[in-house]
Scaffold this active site. Sequence first.
Site, PDB file in Angstrom:
ATOM      1  N   HIS A 207      26.822  19.249  -3.620  1.00  0.00           N
ATOM      2  CA  HIS A 207      27.486  20.033  -4.666  1.00  0.00           C
ATOM      3  C   HIS A 207      26.516  20.785  -5.573  1.00  0.00           C
ATOM      4  CE1 HIS A 207      26.297  16.583  -7.054  1.00  0.00           C
ATOM      5  NE2 HIS A 207      26.472  17.335  -8.114  1.00  0.00           N
TER       6      HIS A 207
HETATM    7  C1  UD1 Z   1      28.378  18.683 -13.081  1.00  0.00           C
HETATM    8  C2  UD1 Z   1      26.980  18.353 -13.588  1.00  0.00           C
HETATM    9  C3  UD1 Z   1      26.152  17.785 -12.458  1.00  0.00           C
HETATM   10  C4  UD1 Z   1      26.851  16.606 -11.790  1.00  0.00           C
HETATM   11  C5  UD1 Z   1      28.222  17.072 -11.335  1.00  0.00           C
HETATM   12  C6  UD1 Z   1      28.997  15.971 -10.665  1.00  0.00           C
HETATM   13  C7  UD1 Z   1      26.128  19.838 -15.344  1.00  0.00           C
HETATM   14  C8  UD1 Z   1      25.168  20.917 -15.644  1.00  0.00           C
HETATM   15  N1  UD1 Z   1      26.291  19.550 -14.060  1.00  0.00           N
HETATM   16  O1  UD1 Z   1      28.241  19.713 -12.127  1.00  0.00           O
HETATM   17  O2  UD1 Z   1      24.928  17.326 -12.979  1.00  0.00           O
HETATM   18  O3  UD1 Z   1      26.091  16.182 -10.686  1.00  0.00           O
HETATM   19  O4  UD1 Z   1      28.944  17.522 -12.480  1.00  0.00           O
HETATM   20  O5  UD1 Z   1      30.201  16.444 -10.170  1.00  0.00           O
HETATM   21  O6  UD1 Z   1      26.698  19.285 -16.251  1.00  0.00           O
HETATM   22  N2  UD1 Z   1      35.640  22.237 -11.231  1.00  0.00           N
HETATM   23  C9  UD1 Z   1      36.948  21.984 -10.890  1.00  0.00           C
HETATM   24  N3  UD1 Z   1      37.537  20.866 -11.411  1.00  0.00           N
HETATM   25  C10 UD1 Z   1      36.903  20.019 -12.222  1.00  0.00           C
HETATM   26  C11 UD1 Z   1      35.571  20.299 -12.586  1.00  0.00           C
HETATM   27  C12 UD1 Z   1      34.955  21.405 -12.068  1.00  0.00           C
HETATM   28  O7  UD1 Z   1      37.566  22.736 -10.148  1.00  0.00           O
HETATM   29  O8  UD1 Z   1      37.496  19.010 -12.659  1.00  0.00           O
HETATM   30  C13 UD1 Z   1      34.972  23.429 -10.651  1.00  0.00           C
HETATM   31  C14 UD1 Z   1      35.049  24.638 -11.529  1.00  0.00           C
HETATM   32  O9  UD1 Z   1      35.162  25.755 -10.699  1.00  0.00           O
HETATM   33  C15 UD1 Z   1      33.701  24.668 -12.192  1.00  0.00           C
HETATM   34  C16 UD1 Z   1      32.808  24.084 -11.113  1.00  0.00           C
HETATM   35  O10 UD1 Z   1      33.616  23.122 -10.450  1.00  0.00           O
HETATM   36  O11 UD1 Z   1      33.341  25.945 -12.593  1.00  0.00           O
HETATM   37  C17 UD1 Z   1      31.571  23.406 -11.637  1.00  0.00           C
HETATM   38  O12 UD1 Z   1      31.881  22.445 -12.640  1.00  0.00           O
HETATM   39  P1  UD1 Z   1      30.808  22.112 -13.802  1.00  0.00           P
HETATM   40  O13 UD1 Z   1      31.351  21.103 -14.726  1.00  0.00           O
HETATM   41  O14 UD1 Z   1      30.310  23.389 -14.383  1.00  0.00           O
HETATM   42  O15 UD1 Z   1      29.578  21.515 -13.022  1.00  0.00           O
HETATM   43  P2  UD1 Z   1      29.465  20.628 -11.704  1.00  0.00           P
HETATM   44  O16 UD1 Z   1      29.009  21.496 -10.597  1.00  0.00           O
HETATM   45  O17 UD1 Z   1      30.684  19.796 -11.478  1.00  0.00           O
END
Ligand code: UD1
Length: 363
Positions: A207
């Site tokens: 991821h």
């Molecule tokens: C975050 C953490 C990462 C961790 C990961 C575990 C940061 C910088 N990164 O990354 O260290 O390893 O979580 O999962 O804090 N999204 C959904 N549903 C959700 C959450 C996210 O659809 O419940 C999608 C959205 O499109 C979002 C993308 O995932 O833009 C990324 O989510 P984000 O919270 O920005 O970071 P992660 O990649 O999940």
Amino acid sequence: MKKIISVVGARPNFMKVAPLHRAFQKYNDSIEHLICHTGQHYDEKMSKIFFEEFELPEPHFYLGVGSGSHAVQTAKIMVEFEKVLLEEKPDLVIVVGDVNSTVACSLVASKLHTPVAHVEAGLRSYDRTMPEEINRLLTDAISDYLFVTEKSGIENLKREGVDDSKVFFVGNVMIDTLIQLLPKADDSNILKKYDTRKGDYVLVTLHRPSNVDNDAFLHKLGDLFEAISQNKKLIFPVHPRTRSNIERIGLNGHLSDNVILSDPIGYIDFLHLTKNAGLIITDSGGIQEESTYLGVQCITVRDNTERPVTVDVGTNQLIGTDLEKVTKAAMEVLSGNKKTGSIPELWDGKAAERIANIIFERM
Ligand code: UD1
């Protein structure tokens, strides 16, 4: 009565705060422990399911910030968390791990002169292109208690000039949760659901933006899957970020029946999959540690790790992001050439108790 607020935001935070919440119950006549969920992760399968599995109470505060660019997400968390602190005036804020919620809330607390404890302090990949590395560095620089999971963390903090008196080597709270839930995980039926058996499948999780936002990487992933799925089943619970990229380039249309792309999976079923996998291929931080604890073969698709004990002592191999090399390493393991490993010091299920005890004595 002292008041502590622990922060959770993203999936890897929930299993770290759960054992802390339990450990603080022992002191509940002198410490009130409250949980603030920033809402960084909000999907049912990325958040709510874990509260049920870990028997966490409903969060006392929910900030509902959701997704956004790093600046937007971090800023929104800060604005909302400041309101909570001004109203509640806690005696301590606890943050865990290295996600945006971690750095945002530690910064707010420290500006309001509220002491901060960082659980999982001192880990360093020495790669500042990783958002988590920036979050780790900044959080540690302003924390008052630094709870460390492995000895490399003590050395890293020393090099950054952190006073010894703030650093506590306590072990790993994520392993506390693993040990507690292993009996439940052993009862999971997930292998039956996927029609596979212990050792007969490869578990994949990817991821990290540096991997899955890169189309060339995703195209080569198809080749890796093809090579493995010729003789093993491949199970890949897909993070929302990864899913949208895989669908964008159309990779999901070209995979063999032996490749299962599932939705994100709850902790208990995932632990069962981890424990019984023939091999894990991942770019996660936590899974490097969980596989090491369980003695399961793990290939990490990254050029560095902030958790070197998993390579030095455990069953983790750091192979890099060249997927041809990953395929070669995977074939080696699957042909029986396995890395032996042992369990790192103090990963014994009692880290949260140690932390609660240290905090209780000093408050
Ligand atoms: C975050 C953490 C990462 C961790 C990961 C575990 C940061 C910088 N990164 O990354 O260290 O390893 O979580 O999962 O804090 N999204 C959904 N549903 C959700 C959450 C996210 O659809 O419940 C999608 C959205 O499109 C979002 C993308 O995932 O833009 C990324 O989510 P984000 O919270 O920005 O970071 P992660 O990649 O999940």
